[in-house]
Design a protein around this motif. Sequence first.
Motif, mmCIF file in Angstrom:
data_model
loop_
_atom_site.group_PDB
_atom_site.id
_atom_site.type_symbol
_atom_site.label_atom_id
_atom_site.label_comp_id
_atom_site.label_asym_id
_atom_site.label_seq_id
_atom_site.Cartn_x
_atom_site.Cartn_y
_atom_site.Cartn_z
ATOM 1 N N GLY A 1 0.556 -1.036 -0.481
ATOM 2 C CA GLY A 1 -0.251 -0.303 -0.473
ATOM 3 C C GLY A 1 0.513 1.202 0.180
ATOM 4 N N CYS A 2 1.892 1.556 0.583
ATOM 5 C CA CYS A 2 2.613 2.861 0.513
ATOM 6 C C CYS A 2 3.098 2.980 -0.564
ATOM 7 C CB CYS A 2 4.111 1.703 1.790
ATOM 8 S SG CYS A 2 3.054 2.729 3.720
ATOM 9 N N ASP A 3 3.736 1.868 -0.902
ATOM 10 C CA ASP A 3 4.551 1.911 -2.864
ATOM 11 C C ASP A 3 3.297 1.875 -3.906
ATOM 12 O OD1 ASP A 3 6.846 0.763 -2.053
ATOM 13 O OD2 ASP A 3 6.233 -1.312 -2.824
ATOM 14 N N ARG A 4 2.583 1.747 -3.633
ATOM 15 C CA ARG A 4 1.230 1.978 -4.039
ATOM 16 C C ARG A 4 0.559 3.376 -4.514
ATOM 17 N NH1 ARG A 4 -1.287 -0.703 -8.382
ATOM 18 N NH2 ARG A 4 -2.938 0.534 -7.546
ATOM 19 N N LEU A 5 0.454 4.560 -3.151
ATOM 20 C CA LEU A 5 0.377 4.797 -2.772
ATOM 21 C C LEU A 5 1.385 6.665 -2.470
ATOM 22 C CD1 LEU A 5 -1.514 5.356 0.453
ATOM 23 C CD2 LEU A 5 -2.200 6.107 -1.101
ATOM 24 N N LEU A 6 2.747 6.080 -2.301
ATOM 25 C CA LEU A 6 3.783 6.918 -2.318
ATOM 26 C C LEU A 6 4.919 6.860 -3.601
ATOM 27 C CD1 LEU A 6 4.988 6.555 1.136
ATOM 28 C CD2 LEU A 6 3.683 8.470 0.324
ATOM 29 N N GLY A 7 4.326 5.544 -4.489
ATOM 30 C CA GLY A 7 5.007 5.868 -5.498
ATOM 31 C C GLY A 7 6.696 5.294 -6.060
ATOM 32 N N THR A 8 7.095 4.314 -4.232
ATOM 33 C CA THR A 8 8.665 3.927 -4.146
ATOM 34 C C THR A 8 8.363 2.688 -4.247
ATOM 35 O OG1 THR A 8 7.964 3.348 -2.130
ATOM 36 C CG2 THR A 8 8.751 5.107 -2.224
ATOM 37 N N LYS A 9 8.087 1.750 -5.414
ATOM 38 C CA LYS A 9 7.792 0.698 -5.618
ATOM 39 C C LYS A 9 8.052 -0.057 -4.800
ATOM 40 C CE LYS A 9 5.955 -1.325 -9.070
ATOM 41 N NZ LYS A 9 4.527 -1.776 -9.216
ATOM 42 N N PRO A 10 9.280 -1.072 -5.429
ATOM 43 C CA PRO A 10 10.167 -1.871 -4.345
ATOM 44 C C PRO A 10 10.115 -1.617 -2.756
ATOM 45 C CG PRO A 10 12.147 -1.628 -5.918
ATOM 46 C CD PRO A 10 11.257 -0.020 -6.217
ATOM 47 N N TRP A 11 10.738 -0.664 -2.411
ATOM 48 C CA TRP A 11 11.377 -0.696 -1.131
ATOM 49 C C TRP A 11 10.516 -0.468 -0.013
ATOM 50 C CZ3 TRP A 11 15.876 -1.290 -0.820
ATOM 51 C CH2 TRP A 11 17.049 -1.589 -2.483
ATOM 52 N N GLY A 12 9.287 -0.128 -0.594
ATOM 53 C CA GLY A 12 8.611 0.336 1.269
ATOM 54 C C GLY A 12 7.641 -1.686 1.694
ATOM 55 N N LEU A 13 7.727 -1.608 0.184
ATOM 56 C CA LEU A 13 6.959 -3.252 0.618
ATOM 57 C C LEU A 13 8.508 -4.222 0.991
ATOM 58 C CD1 LEU A 13 5.268 -6.280 -0.326
ATOM 59 C CD2 LEU A 13 6.553 -6.631 -2.416
ATOM 60 N N ILE A 14 9.707 -4.040 0.700
ATOM 61 C CA ILE A 14 10.908 -4.830 1.066
ATOM 62 C C ILE A 14 10.750 -4.391 2.704
ATOM 63 C CG2 ILE A 14 13.559 -4.678 0.962
ATOM 64 C CD1 ILE A 14 13.235 -4.505 -1.596
ATOM 65 N N VAL A 15 10.854 -2.726 2.631
ATOM 66 C CA VAL A 15 11.268 -2.764 4.458
ATOM 67 C C VAL A 15 9.855 -3.051 5.143
ATOM 68 C CG1 VAL A 15 11.535 -0.691 6.087
ATOM 69 C CG2 VAL A 15 12.329 -0.371 3.925
ATOM 70 N N LEU A 16 8.839 -2.754 4.863
ATOM 71 C CA LEU A 16 7.669 -3.565 5.989
ATOM 72 C C LEU A 16 7.222 -4.984 5.939
ATOM 73 C CD1 LEU A 16 4.917 -0.231 5.012
ATOM 74 C CD2 LEU A 16 6.300 -0.886 7.373
ATOM 75 N N LEU A 17 8.039 -5.772 4.994
ATOM 76 C CA LEU A 17 7.897 -7.082 5.008
ATOM 77 C C LEU A 17 8.981 -7.719 5.925
ATOM 78 C CD1 LEU A 17 5.781 -9.527 3.509
ATOM 79 C CD2 LEU A 17 8.249 -9.558 1.897
ATOM 80 N N VAL A 18 10.530 -7.007 5.677
ATOM 81 C CA VAL A 18 10.578 -7.199 6.542
ATOM 82 C C VAL A 18 10.246 -7.383 8.009
ATOM 83 C CG1 VAL A 18 13.300 -7.256 7.889
ATOM 84 C CG2 VAL A 18 13.023 -7.157 5.426
ATOM 85 N N LEU A 19 10.439 -5.981 8.290
ATOM 86 C CA LEU A 19 9.809 -5.828 9.578
ATOM 87 C C LEU A 19 8.116 -6.571 10.067
ATOM 88 C CD1 LEU A 19 10.014 -1.835 9.126
ATOM 89 C CD2 LEU A 19 10.860 -2.968 10.747
ATOM 90 N N GLY A 20 7.287 -6.839 9.071
ATOM 91 C CA GLY A 20 6.313 -7.710 8.902
ATOM 92 C C GLY A 20 7.248 -9.213 9.690
#
Length: 125
Positions: free
Chosen positions: A79-98
């Motif tokens: 969701g952060c990648d879709r809203l902020l346009g930071t394609k892979p980084w939001g998913l990678i960082v929050l997936l590791v935090l999850g």
Amino acid sequence: MNGNDPRGKDGTGEGSSPDDDLSARLKRLEMQIDRKRPAAAPDPSSRHDRGQPSSLGVAMRLSTEFVAGVLAGGLLGWGCDRLLGTKPWGLIVLLVLGFGAGIYNVMRVSGFFPVADTKKGPPGS
């Protein structure tokens, strides 16, 4: 019987048959065994203790805690990648935090961390 039995009908006056004697000995033996036999363990299939969850329930809860942490991190990252346009980084960082949150939840539920006493006041009071 061939008539050679001393407890038989040879005029001794006992009048008890060998079957009666064996029955009495069997009853006496059963009573002795029952006195010495320990109490039977409860059947594990009939759980009457409502306070303890089954091992399958604990396993399902632990796996659910872990999967929920990873999925929540992945969905938030997507969701952060879709809203902020930071394609892979939001998913990678929050997936590791999850993933880390899932591990923490499993350790918390399994009792690895000591339970904090919330009834005590602040230290020094």
